[in-house]
Scaffold this motif. Structure first.
Motif, PDB file in Angstrom:
ATOM      1  N   ILE A  34       1.037  25.847  30.927  1.00 57.73           N
ATOM      2  CA  ILE A  34       0.451  24.507  31.018  1.00 57.73           C
ATOM      3  C   ILE A  34      -0.888  24.454  30.276  1.00 57.73           C
ATOM      4  O   ILE A  34      -1.198  23.470  29.585  1.00 57.73           O
ATOM      5  CB  ILE A  34       0.281  24.095  32.490  1.00 57.73           C
ATOM      6  CG1 ILE A  34       1.648  23.975  33.166  1.00 57.73           C
ATOM      7  CG2 ILE A  34      -0.467  22.767  32.589  1.00 57.73           C
ATOM      8  CD1 ILE A  34       1.580  23.776  34.662  1.00 57.73           C
ATOM      9  N   VAL A  66       3.004  17.596  33.983  1.00 59.69           N
ATOM     10  CA  VAL A  66       3.410  18.246  32.731  1.00 59.69           C
ATOM     11  C   VAL A  66       4.329  17.329  31.930  1.00 59.69           C
ATOM     12  O   VAL A  66       4.175  17.173  30.708  1.00 59.69           O
ATOM     13  CB  VAL A  66       4.097  19.597  33.040  1.00 59.69           C
ATOM     14  CG1 VAL A  66       4.800  20.147  31.798  1.00 59.69           C
ATOM     15  CG2 VAL A  66       3.079  20.600  33.552  1.00 59.69           C
ATOM     16  N   MET A 111      -0.163  24.164  26.666  1.00 59.12           N
ATOM     17  CA  MET A 111       0.245  22.792  26.364  1.00 59.12           C
ATOM     18  C   MET A 111      -0.958  21.860  26.205  1.00 59.12           C
ATOM     19  O   MET A 111      -1.003  21.024  25.295  1.00 59.12           O
ATOM     20  CB  MET A 111       1.137  22.254  27.481  1.00 59.12           C
ATOM     21  CG  MET A 111       2.573  22.681  27.462  1.00 59.12           C
ATOM     22  SD  MET A 111       3.503  21.790  28.746  1.00 59.12           S
ATOM     23  CE  MET A 111       3.476  20.117  28.099  1.00 59.12           C
ATOM     24  N   GLY A 112      -1.934  22.004  27.119  1.00 59.17           N
ATOM     25  CA  GLY A 112      -3.102  21.133  27.064  1.00 59.17           C
ATOM     26  C   GLY A 112      -3.866  21.264  25.766  1.00 59.17           C
ATOM     27  O   GLY A 112      -4.263  20.266  25.148  1.00 59.17           O
ATOM     28  N   CYS A 122      -2.845  18.055  31.494  1.00 60.00           N
ATOM     29  CA  CYS A 122      -2.435  19.464  31.522  1.00 60.00           C
ATOM     30  C   CYS A 122      -3.498  20.330  32.190  1.00 60.00           C
ATOM     31  O   CYS A 122      -3.163  21.277  32.914  1.00 60.00           O
ATOM     32  CB  CYS A 122      -2.151  19.959  30.107  1.00 60.00           C
ATOM     33  SG  CYS A 122      -0.598  19.349  29.425  1.00 60.00           S
ATOM     34  N   GLN A 170       3.876  15.655  28.286  1.00 62.32           N
ATOM     35  CA  GLN A 170       4.826  15.910  27.197  1.00 62.32           C
ATOM     36  C   GLN A 170       5.397  14.610  26.635  1.00 62.32           C
ATOM     37  O   GLN A 170       5.444  14.418  25.413  1.00 62.32           O
ATOM     38  CB  GLN A 170       5.984  16.787  27.698  1.00 62.32           C
ATOM     39  CG  GLN A 170       6.980  17.087  26.585  1.00 62.32           C
ATOM     40  CD  GLN A 170       8.386  17.393  27.055  1.00 62.32           C
ATOM     41  OE1 GLN A 170       9.311  17.477  26.244  1.00 62.32           O
ATOM     42  NE2 GLN A 170       8.585  17.576  28.353  1.00 62.32           N
TER      43      GLN A 170
END
Length: 402
Positions: free
Chosen positions: A80, A20, A83-84, A184, A24
């Motif tokens: 997660i 992760v 986020m991806g 992710c 980021q």
């Protein structure tokens, strides 16, 4: 030999955390370069930083309460995955507004993931081992911070050198966003094996059920002795790291540094943070928590102040190494400080309060720093961060941290 469930849970949580954080910290500096490619100003870079943390201010504490009551796995996996999708979206937006929207979703997904992962780490062993566990957690974050900028900067330089960078993406950022989306996806799949409840044990489920019946919650956390000082220290240390991540591309462009050199500076800072976080527990035993944190903030303030004027490249590398070393101490110590200050059944809530304070700093301070830099030049960024670290050193010196 019998398998230790808590140790296995901690190892998996750390592996997910590394993926992760890699994603980021590859995405965020490249987002700044993407914005520069869209002719963004320094003030607009501040808005980009603001967008990353703005939603987290509203949702972090409710997420922490949800994790305390219902467990960490669902929020971790969902965050997660979010986020991806957001990381990949950075590569297809064509204007600054779309980039800010994608960055906002990236920050939202991260807060879901981090609240869950920190709760799992907090419960993966006894409270007196929190310094060591959060030291490993912080070291894992730093490993992602090292790998992310190096890989992202390397891919960008290859595209630029091969003249594959396009007019709408002159810094070659798109491959980084694709890679971050893939990482992710892998982390989300791995997270499905994490325990539903923070400790993954029957005792954790009993505590979780009892927490629903207990009064207090947020008020109990905020009334803990010297919690305000702990939250301030956490906010400033993390925000200093964040401001460097956001603004170094702009500072580098102004001072004639290449994308690769800026990536090296970010990676050096992260590498030294990684090194010191691995040794957090021995340092605490040797020096004590308060002297260690007070000294770290003071040294970090001095290093950042020295970076304000234009410097030879090798001096900038040395000062960033010192900054990474001392900032690296702050994150695990403040996480453990906040976690130990709260009752067992409210640890996720306490850590979510810490994340909320961090996001307030990440949202407001970069905007203020950008406004100062617009009038006083990019060197003022280092002066503001130095002043904040001096205030933190003073606050910790007057606290009950032991």
């Amino acid at each position: 030999m019998a398998r230790n469930p808590a140790r296995a849970t901690l190892a998996l949580a750390l592996a997910v955390t590394m993926l992760v954080q890699f994603a980021q910290h590859a995405t965020r500096p490249m987002a700044s370069y993407r914005a520069l490619g869209l002719d963004a100003s320094v003030e607009q870079l501040g808005l980009l930083a603001l967008s990353f943390g703005i939603l987290s201010i509203a949702v972090a504490i409710p997420i922490g309460r949800l994790v305390d009551r219902r467990g960490a796995r669902a929020t971790t996996v969902g965050g997660i995955a979010l986020m991806g999708g957001a990381a990949a979206a950075h590569g297809i937006v064509s204007d600054l507004l779309g980039l800010i929207a994608a960055h906002t979703v990236l920050g939202l997904g991260l807060i879901f993931a981090v609240v869950g992962l920190q709760a799992i780490v907090a419960h993966a062993g006894p409270p007196d081992g929190a310094d060591a566990r959060f030291g490993l957690f912080g070291a894992t974050v730093s490993l992602g911070q090292v790998l992310g900028p190096i890989v992202a900067g390397g891919m960008a330089e290859v595209l630029i050198a091969a003249e594959f960078a396009t007019p709408d993406d002159p810094y070659g950022t798109t491959p980084t966003f694709v890679l971050a989306g893939v990482l992710c996806a892998a982390a989300a799949i791995a997270s499905l094996r994490l325990p539903r409840f923070p400790g993954g044990t029957r005792e954790a489920r009993v505590v979780d059920s009892a927490a629903e019946l207990k009064p207090g919650g947020l008020g109990t956390v905020l009334r803990a002795p010297h919690m305000g000082k702990a939250l301030w220290a956490s906010m400033v240390v993390l925000t200093a790291t964040d401001v460097l991540t956001v603004y170094l591309p702009a500072i580098g462009a102004e001072r004639g540094w290449s994308v690769a050199f800026v990536s090296i500076l970010l990676a050096v800072r992260a590498a030294l943070s990684f090194a010191v976080r691995v040794g957090t527990a021995p340092l605490v035993r040797m020096l004590g928590r308060k002297p260690l944190l007070v000294g770290a903030c003071g040294i970090g303030a001095s290093a950042l102040l020295l970076m304000a004027p234009e410097l030879p490249a090798w001096v900038a590398v040395v000062l960033m190494a010192v900054t990474g070393l001392v900032l690296g101490i702050g994150q695990p110590l403040t996480m453990a400080w906040v976690s130990r200050s709260a009752p067992d059944e409210l640890r996720a809530t306490a850590l979510a309060v810490r994340l909320t304070a961090n996001r307030v700093g990440q949202s407001m301070i970069p905007v203020a720093v950008g406004a100062v830099a617009a009038f006083a030049g990019s060197g003022a960024i280092f002066i503001v961060l130095s002043a904040l670290l001096v205030s933190t050193s003073a606050a910790v010196a007057r606290s009950n941290l032991r």
